[in-house]
Design an enzyme around this catalytic site. Sequence first.
Site, short mmCIF file in Angstrom:
data_model
loop_
_atom_site.label_atom_id
_atom_site.label_comp_id
_atom_site.label_asym_id
_atom_site.label_seq_id
_atom_site.Cartn_x
_atom_site.Cartn_y
_atom_site.Cartn_z
N ASP A 1 2.25 14.91 1.15
CA ASP A 1 1.25 15.93 1.47
C ASP A 1 0.50 15.63 2.76
OD1 ASP A 1 0.44 13.81 -0.50
OD2 ASP A 1 -1.55 14.48 0.12
N THR B 1 -5.85 -11.82 3.27
CA THR B 1 -6.93 -11.18 2.52
C THR B 1 -8.01 -12.19 2.13
OG1 THR B 1 -5.73 -11.55 0.47
CG2 THR B 1 -5.36 -9.44 1.57
N ASP C 1 0.81 -1.22 0.00
CA ASP C 1 0.00 0.00 0.00
C ASP C 1 0.85 1.27 0.00
OD1 ASP C 1 -2.26 -1.71 0.29
OD2 ASP C 1 -1.85 -1.80 2.43
N GLN D 1 2.23 -6.04 -3.07
CA GLN D 1 2.58 -6.13 -1.64
C GLN D 1 3.86 -5.32 -1.36
OE1 GLN D 1 1.75 -9.53 -3.17
NE2 GLN D 1 -0.27 -8.72 -2.79
N ALA E 1 -3.59 -7.97 -3.85
CA ALA E 1 -3.09 -6.60 -4.06
C ALA E 1 -4.25 -5.67 -4.39
CB ALA E 1 -2.09 -6.60 -5.21
N GLY E 2 -4.02 -4.39 -4.16
CA GLY E 2 -5.00 -3.40 -4.55
C GLY E 2 -4.25 -2.16 -5.00
N HIS E 3 -4.29 -1.89 -6.30
CA HIS E 3 -3.54 -0.74 -6.82
C HIS E 3 -4.52 0.31 -7.33
CE1 HIS E 3 0.23 -3.44 -7.48
NE2 HIS E 3 -0.04 -3.21 -6.23
N LYS F 1 2.33 2.04 -5.21
CA LYS F 1 3.07 1.52 -6.37
C LYS F 1 2.30 1.70 -7.68
CE LYS F 1 3.28 -2.48 -4.36
NZ LYS F 1 2.83 -2.15 -3.00
N LYS G 1 2.83 10.30 -0.73
CA LYS G 1 1.93 10.87 0.29
C LYS G 1 2.63 11.87 1.22
CE LYS G 1 -2.03 8.38 1.10
NZ LYS G 1 -2.88 7.48 1.88
N ARG H 1 -10.46 -2.83 5.10
CA ARG H 1 -10.09 -2.73 6.52
C ARG H 1 -9.30 -1.44 6.77
NH1 ARG H 1 -6.91 -8.33 7.54
NH2 ARG H 1 -6.25 -7.98 5.41
N PRO H 2 -9.54 -0.77 7.94
CA PRO H 2 -8.67 0.39 8.25
C PRO H 2 -7.25 -0.11 8.44
CG PRO H 2 -10.17 -0.08 10.09
CD PRO H 2 -10.53 -1.03 8.99
P1 IMP Z 1 -2.30 -12.97 1.94
O1 IMP Z 1 -1.36 -12.40 0.93
O2 IMP Z 1 -3.75 -12.78 1.58
O3 IMP Z 1 -1.97 -14.39 2.28
O4 IMP Z 1 -2.09 -12.13 3.30
C1 IMP Z 1 -0.89 -12.23 4.07
C2 IMP Z 1 -0.55 -10.89 4.70
O5 IMP Z 1 -0.18 -9.99 3.66
C3 IMP Z 1 -1.71 -10.22 5.45
O6 IMP Z 1 -1.18 -9.49 6.54
C4 IMP Z 1 -2.29 -9.26 4.43
O7 IMP Z 1 -2.96 -8.18 5.03
C5 IMP Z 1 -1.02 -8.82 3.74
N1 IMP Z 1 -1.23 -8.36 2.36
C6 IMP Z 1 -1.36 -9.12 1.26
N2 IMP Z 1 -1.49 -8.35 0.16
C7 IMP Z 1 -1.40 -7.08 0.59
C8 IMP Z 1 -1.42 -5.81 -0.09
O8 IMP Z 1 -1.52 -5.71 -1.32
N3 IMP Z 1 -1.28 -4.70 0.70
C9 IMP Z 1 -1.12 -4.79 2.06
N4 IMP Z 1 -1.10 -5.94 2.73
C10 IMP Z 1 -1.24 -7.08 1.99
#
Ligand code: IMP
Length: 430
Positions: free
Chosen positions: A338, A130, A13, A225, A39-41, A16, A336, A308-309
Site C-alpha cells: 500500500d 541496538t 523490519d 532480524q 528485534a521489534g515486532h 514478520k 507494505k 531511529r529513522p
Molecule cells: P545488534 O543485533 O544489536 O548487534 O545490531 C547489529 C546490526 O543489526 C545493526 O545494524 C542493527 O541495526 C541491526 N539489527 C539488529 N536487530 C534488528 C532488527 O530487528 N531490525 C533491523 N535491524 C536490526
Amino acid sequence: MPMTIIIGAQWGDEGKGHITDRLAQDAAIVARYSGGDNAGHTVTIGREVFKLHLIPSGIIHPGVVCLVGNGAVVNPAVMLREMDALAARGVSVAPARLKLSDGAHLITPAHIAMDKAHEKQRGGAAIGTTLRGIGPVYTDKARRIGLRAALLADEEALAEAVQAHVAAKNEVLVKVYGEEPLDAHAVAAEYVGYARRLAPHLVDGPLLLDEALQQGQMVLAEGAQGTLLDIDHGTYPFVTSSSPTAGGAITGLGVGPRLVDRVIGVAKAFTSRVGGGPFPTELSDDAAVRLRGTGENPWDEYGTTTGRPRRVGWLDLPMLRHARRVNSLSEWVLTKLDILSGLPEIPVCVGYELDGRRVDSFPTDLPTLARCRPLYERLPGWAEDIMGARRPDELPDNARRYVDFVAKESGAPVGYVSVGPGREQFIVME
Ligand code: IMP
C-alpha cells in the site's frame, strides 16, 4: 503437521510479526529461534498495537504456546517487563503459555556495557548496533563462558555465576575501555530476583517441540532480524551476531530439517535498513520521506527498538534472489504494498552494474557490494488506495503486475500480500 519457518528476507523490519500473528491462528507453538530484544515486532489488532521485542508474536492468540528457543538470547529484565505489559492488557503469560528454553543464553548489564564500549571504540566505523548486548552475549556463547537460562532454576549457582561473570567483564571494561565497573553483587541479587519469576517458565525446548510435532501439531518458527543481517549470509561485519536464516531455525530450536515443510520469506515491497553498511538502492530527500513516512504512524519506518529513522530505498531483486537461495524459500509474503500507491512509476532494481559488467546476484562482500550500481526497471504505478483490498482481484492491474514481477524475477511465488498494518489487511494470492 511439520514446522513452518518465517524469515526476514532483507535487513529486518519486513513485517514478520504481522504474518506470524496471521499464521499463528493455526499453530500449536510459535517459537523464536535467534536474536533477542534487538528485534521489534509490531502486531496491530483493531486499534490495539502490540510492540514485542522478545516474546513471540503468537502470544496474542490465547490458544498458542510460545517458546523462546535455545538459539535466542534473553535479557530477563526485558522479558519480565514485556510479560507485565502483556498481562496488564489481559494477555496471559502464564508458564503454561510462555516457555523459555533452558539452553537460551542470558544477557546481563555487563553485556550491554561491553556492547556500548565496543561501539564507542569503533567510532566512525561503528556497526550501529541496538546496544542490547547482543554481540557480547553471543561472543560468550561461542567462547563457552555464557550464562544459560537453566541457571535460573538454581539461585545459588546463578548468583555465583553472575558475580564471576560481572567481575570478569569489569576487568575488561575498566582496563581496556576505561569505563566504570558494574556492581557485581547488585547484578547478582537482581538476577536472583528475576530467577524467582522466570524459573517456572523453563523447559527443554527441543523436547517440547518434538512432542508437538509427533502429535501432528503445527510449529511456527518466528525469525527475527533478516537474511542480510545473518552472520554468515549477511553484509558482514554490518550484521547481527546470530543466524536469522533458515539454518538458524534448525539449530536455534533443535528441530531437524526433515520436519520443515515451508520456509516463508517476508519482504517489504521496498527496502529499509537500520545501522551502517552499503545499501545499493538507498534513497535520500523527499523520495525517502515518501517511503519512510513522517513517524506519526506506528508502521512508519522508524525503529521499533531504537526509534531511529530507517534508511529506505527501492526494492532490490538481487537481494531477494539471495534470500531465496540461502533459505530455500518456498514462497514470499510481500508487505507494505500500500505504501507504493500513488507513485506514477516504481523503480525496481533488477541487477547491478559491477566493474563494467552486469550481475544478477547479491555480493555479500562489502567492498564488492559498495561498487555495485543498481540497474532499474521502471514498473507502472497505480493511483488507487489498496488498503481495503482483500482479494487478488481487488488489486489494480499494475499492483498485480508488480507482485507477479517480484515472483518471476526472484524465483519463488508470492503467497500473501499485506496492504496495511491491520490483521485483516492481508490478501491470500492464488
Ligand atoms: P545488534 O543485533 O544489536 O548487534 O545490531 C547489529 C546490526 O543489526 C545493526 O545494524 C542493527 O541495526 C541491526 N539489527 C539488529 N536487530 C534488528 C532488527 O530487528 N531490525 C533491523 N535491524 C536490526
